[in-house]
Scaffold this motif. Structure first.
Motif, PDB file in Angstrom:
ATOM      1  N   LYS A  37       0.832  -1.206   0.000  1.00 29.63           N
ATOM      2  CA  LYS A  37       0.000   0.000   0.000  1.00 29.63           C
ATOM      3  C   LYS A  37       0.867   1.257   0.000  1.00 29.63           C
ATOM      4  CE  LYS A  37      -4.000  -2.043   2.353  1.00 29.63           C
ATOM      5  NZ  LYS A  37      -4.836  -2.036   3.576  1.00 29.63           N
ATOM      6  N   GLY A  38       2.026   1.173   0.664  1.00 35.52           N
ATOM      7  CA  GLY A  38       2.929   2.314   0.709  1.00 35.52           C
ATOM      8  C   GLY A  38       3.448   2.697  -0.655  1.00 35.52           C
ATOM      9  N   VAL A  39       3.837   1.712  -1.449  1.00 33.40           N
ATOM     10  CA  VAL A  39       4.323   1.985  -2.811  1.00 33.40           C
ATOM     11  C   VAL A  39       3.218   2.623  -3.645  1.00 33.40           C
ATOM     12  CG1 VAL A  39       5.092   0.914  -4.961  1.00 33.40           C
ATOM     13  CG2 VAL A  39       6.073   0.177  -2.781  1.00 33.40           C
ATOM     14  N   GLU A  40       1.995   2.071  -3.548  1.00 34.31           N
ATOM     15  CA  GLU A  40       0.864   2.621  -4.314  1.00 34.31           C
ATOM     16  C   GLU A  40       0.582   4.064  -3.911  1.00 34.31           C
ATOM     17  OE1 GLU A  40      -2.211  -0.140  -3.358  1.00 34.31           O
ATOM     18  OE2 GLU A  40      -1.461  -1.716  -4.711  1.00 34.31           O
ATOM     19  N   LEU A  41       0.640   4.337  -2.610  1.00 34.21           N
ATOM     20  CA  LEU A  41       0.355   5.686  -2.124  1.00 34.21           C
ATOM     21  C   LEU A  41       1.465   6.668  -2.505  1.00 34.21           C
ATOM     22  CD1 LEU A  41      -1.938   7.035  -0.603  1.00 34.21           C
ATOM     23  CD2 LEU A  41      -0.752   6.566   1.539  1.00 34.21           C
ATOM     24  N   ALA A  42       2.715   6.186  -2.500  1.00 37.15           N
ATOM     25  CA  ALA A  42       3.838   7.050  -2.880  1.00 37.15           C
ATOM     26  C   ALA A  42       3.705   7.487  -4.344  1.00 37.15           C
ATOM     27  CB  ALA A  42       5.156   6.319  -2.670  1.00 37.15           C
ATOM     28  N   LEU A  68      10.442   1.890  -5.446  1.00 35.03           N
ATOM     29  CA  LEU A  68      10.385   3.341  -5.656  1.00 35.03           C
ATOM     30  C   LEU A  68      11.602   3.841  -6.426  1.00 35.03           C
ATOM     31  CD1 LEU A  68       8.946   4.581  -2.236  1.00 35.03           C
ATOM     32  CD2 LEU A  68       7.737   4.099  -4.372  1.00 35.03           C
ATOM     33  N   ASN A  69      12.764   3.218  -6.225  1.00 35.60           N
ATOM     34  CA  ASN A  69      13.963   3.629  -6.962  1.00 35.60           C
ATOM     35  C   ASN A  69      13.849   3.323  -8.451  1.00 35.60           C
ATOM     36  OD1 ASN A  69      15.428   4.819  -4.938  1.00 35.60           O
ATOM     37  ND2 ASN A  69      16.589   2.987  -4.411  1.00 35.60           N
ATOM     38  N   LYS A  70      12.997   2.366  -8.810  1.00 35.71           N
ATOM     39  CA  LYS A  70      12.840   1.995 -10.223  1.00 35.71           C
ATOM     40  C   LYS A  70      12.001   3.006 -10.990  1.00 35.71           C
ATOM     41  CE  LYS A  70      12.079  -2.184 -11.530  1.00 35.71           C
ATOM     42  NZ  LYS A  70      11.475  -3.526 -11.686  1.00 35.71           N
ATOM     43  N   LYS A  71      11.227   3.821 -10.273  1.00 38.14           N
ATOM     44  CA  LYS A  71      10.326   4.770 -10.934  1.00 38.14           C
ATOM     45  C   LYS A  71      10.906   6.183 -10.861  1.00 38.14           C
ATOM     46  CE  LYS A  71       6.123   2.105 -10.208  1.00 38.14           C
ATOM     47  NZ  LYS A  71       5.927   1.900 -11.657  1.00 38.14           N
ATOM     48  N   PRO A  72      11.117   6.824 -12.011  1.00 36.61           N
ATOM     49  CA  PRO A  72      11.724   8.166 -12.023  1.00 36.61           C
ATOM     50  C   PRO A  72      10.999   9.175 -11.152  1.00 36.61           C
ATOM     51  CG  PRO A  72      11.594   7.279 -14.254  1.00 36.61           C
ATOM     52  CD  PRO A  72      10.833   6.335 -13.367  1.00 36.61           C
ATOM     53  N   GLU A  73       9.653   9.061 -11.076  1.00 40.35           N
ATOM     54  CA  GLU A  73       8.893  10.066 -10.331  1.00 40.35           C
ATOM     55  C   GLU A  73       9.059   9.923  -8.824  1.00 40.35           C
ATOM     56  OE1 GLU A  73       5.808   6.882 -11.596  1.00 40.35           O
ATOM     57  OE2 GLU A  73       7.695   7.733 -12.330  1.00 40.35           O
ATOM     58  N   GLU A 149      17.423  15.444 -22.509  1.00 37.62           N
ATOM     59  CA  GLU A 149      17.202  14.117 -21.942  1.00 37.62           C
ATOM     60  C   GLU A 149      18.213  13.808 -20.844  1.00 37.62           C
ATOM     61  OE1 GLU A 149      14.736  11.884 -22.405  1.00 37.62           O
ATOM     62  OE2 GLU A 149      13.800  13.505 -23.509  1.00 37.62           O
ATOM     63  N   LEU A 150      19.470  14.232 -21.040  1.00 39.26           N
ATOM     64  CA  LEU A 150      20.491  14.004 -20.017  1.00 39.26           C
ATOM     65  C   LEU A 150      20.143  14.790 -18.759  1.00 39.26           C
ATOM     66  CD1 LEU A 150      23.162  12.811 -19.085  1.00 39.26           C
ATOM     67  CD2 LEU A 150      24.340  14.715 -20.192  1.00 39.26           C
ATOM     68  N   LYS A 151      19.712  16.043 -18.927  1.00 38.20           N
ATOM     69  CA  LYS A 151      19.307  16.837 -17.774  1.00 38.20           C
ATOM     70  C   LYS A 151      18.147  16.167 -17.035  1.00 38.20           C
ATOM     71  CE  LYS A 151      20.548  21.578 -19.075  1.00 38.20           C
ATOM     72  NZ  LYS A 151      20.002  22.927 -19.340  1.00 38.20           N
ATOM     73  N   LYS A 152      17.208  15.636 -17.800  1.00 37.10           N
ATOM     74  CA  LYS A 152      16.044  14.993 -17.196  1.00 37.10           C
ATOM     75  C   LYS A 152      16.469  13.790 -16.362  1.00 37.10           C
ATOM     76  CE  LYS A 152      11.624  12.846 -18.374  1.00 37.10           C
ATOM     77  NZ  LYS A 152      10.748  12.385 -19.480  1.00 37.10           N
ATOM     78  N   ILE A 153      17.392  12.980 -16.902  1.00 37.80           N
ATOM     79  CA  ILE A 153      17.870  11.804 -16.176  1.00 37.80           C
ATOM     80  C   ILE A 153      18.514  12.224 -14.865  1.00 37.80           C
ATOM     81  CG2 ILE A 153      19.625   9.978 -16.185  1.00 37.80           C
ATOM     82  CD1 ILE A 153      19.071   9.616 -19.164  1.00 37.80           C
ATOM     83  N   ILE A 154      19.351  13.269 -14.919  1.00 44.26           N
ATOM     84  CA  ILE A 154      20.062  13.720 -13.719  1.00 44.26           C
ATOM     85  C   ILE A 154      19.084  14.280 -12.692  1.00 44.26           C
ATOM     86  CG2 ILE A 154      21.729  15.405 -12.844  1.00 44.26           C
ATOM     87  CD1 ILE A 154      23.211  15.068 -15.530  1.00 44.26           C
TER      88      ILE A 154
END
Length: 350
Positions: A37-42, A68-73, A149-154
């Motif tokens: 539930k924590g991952v879904e809420l995050a 959570l580390n796998k998702k950029p947001e 794109e590089l800026k976005k990744i960083i």
């Protein structure tokens, strides 16, 4: 607008108590009774900071952090583990995975609030770095979709703190990340068979570490250590490889960085082989000065690190620095060296 805190904790009393403390302090508290539930809420709420217990049903704290580390947001959200004293021995695993801090239960109100405030401040510092410093990436890659794109990744990656003398990677480790130095200073060294160190590089803010390992697909060829408390951005290899495949111009610029690194190491080998002790010392100090953000004339370095960089004994370093000071080339106070005559140092022949 109040900051949002997500509390992931399976103990009802602890979870509700933390939420009450935070709301009294002006935060907006969201709660989850298990890791799933924590991952879904995050993902839904995108909180400003996450507090997460380690031992939980369905998905433990390590699993939450991994997801959570796998998702950029959600990868850049500050993450604090809540841990029982008996679990502290296992905490290294979580810190290596990218957790920012931990609180050992039981903790009091001020410990909780101070930990949250500290992490939010560091997050703000990181964002300020991005706003001021990422524009300097124009000197690394040209203005193109690849740069954006590089800026976005960083911007999507979380900064990792490394304490003074902490090893970032060892020679022989697999090169799974590219490192961008956000603040502080990093040295890279190779260890000789007799145990002596040879410093192969010095890196300050806006420098990249690990380009050669990343492009060659091989292990790191030296060991990187923080010379002072430093903040680094870790860019995963798979993300960067996708970027390089899509934007060849970015790949070319990283190849230029690698070429410059190779040329500098060739120059260093020539100096070690043919130059006098005085000339090697002068060139090492010029390199150190140029390596600082603004070409500063003052820098801090230990005798041991200077010896490793110039390829000489520490006793020889002391004598040579003393000679340079007597000749009016430098001033030295503790580990801080100030260059007084850059032109003479740069042109030193013997």
């Amino acid at each position: 607008m109040s900051k949002k805190v997500l509390i992931i904790e399976d103990n009802d009393d602890i979870r509700e108590n933390i939420a009450e403390i935070l709301e009294l302090a002006g935060y907006t508290a969201h709660t989850a009774a298990n890791g799933k539930k924590g991952v879904e809420l995050a993902i839904k709420e995108l909180p400003d900071i996450i507090l997460c217990d380690i031992m939980m049903p369905e998905l433990d704290g390590y699993g939450v952090l991994y997801m959570l580390n796998k998702k950029p947001e959600t990868a850049a959200i500050p993450f604090i583990f809540l841990t029982a004293k008996a679990e502290r021995v296992d905490l290294r695993k979580g810190m290596e995975m990218g957790a920012d801090d931990y609180l050992t239960k039981p903790f009091d109100d001020m410990e909780l609030l101070n930990a949250i405030e500290s992490r939010l401040k560091k997050k703000e510092i990181q964002l300020n770095f991005y706003s001021k410093s990422l524009d300097r990436l124009n000197s690394i890659v040209s203005k193109s979709d690849g740069l954006l794109e590089l800026k976005k990744i960083i911007e999507e990656r979380k900064g990792r703190e490394f304490k003074k003398n902490q090893v970032i990677y060892y020679e022989g480790d697999k090169g799974n990340n590219l490192f961008l130095v956000m603040s502080g200073r990093i040295k890279t060294i190779k260890l000789a068979e007799d145990g002596r160190e040879l410093m192969t590089g010095m890196f300050s803010a806006d420098s990249y570490l690990g380009v050669n390992a990343l492009l060659s697909g091989e292990a790191f060829t030296d060991t990187a250590t923080a010379l002072e408390d430093s903040l680094l951005c870790l860019i995963p290899k798979d993300q960067l490889e996708q970027l390089l495949d899509l934007y060849p111009i970015v790949a070319r610029e990283f190849i230029k960085l690698l070429s410059n690194d190779i040329r500098e190491k060739e120059d260093q080998l020539m100096q070690l082989a043919y130059h006098s002790v005085r000339k090697r010392m002068a060139e090492a100090m010029v390199r150190l000065s140029r390596g600082e953000n603004s070409g500063a004339e003052s820098f801090r370095i230990s005798r041991e690190d200077l010896a490793a960089m110039a390829g000489m004994a520490t006793e020889t370093v002391s004598r040579t620095l003393s000679d340079f000071k007597d000749e009016g080339l430098i001033d030295k106070k503790g580990s801080t060296i100030t260059i007084l005559d850059m032109a003479r140092l740069a042109k030193m022949k013997n």
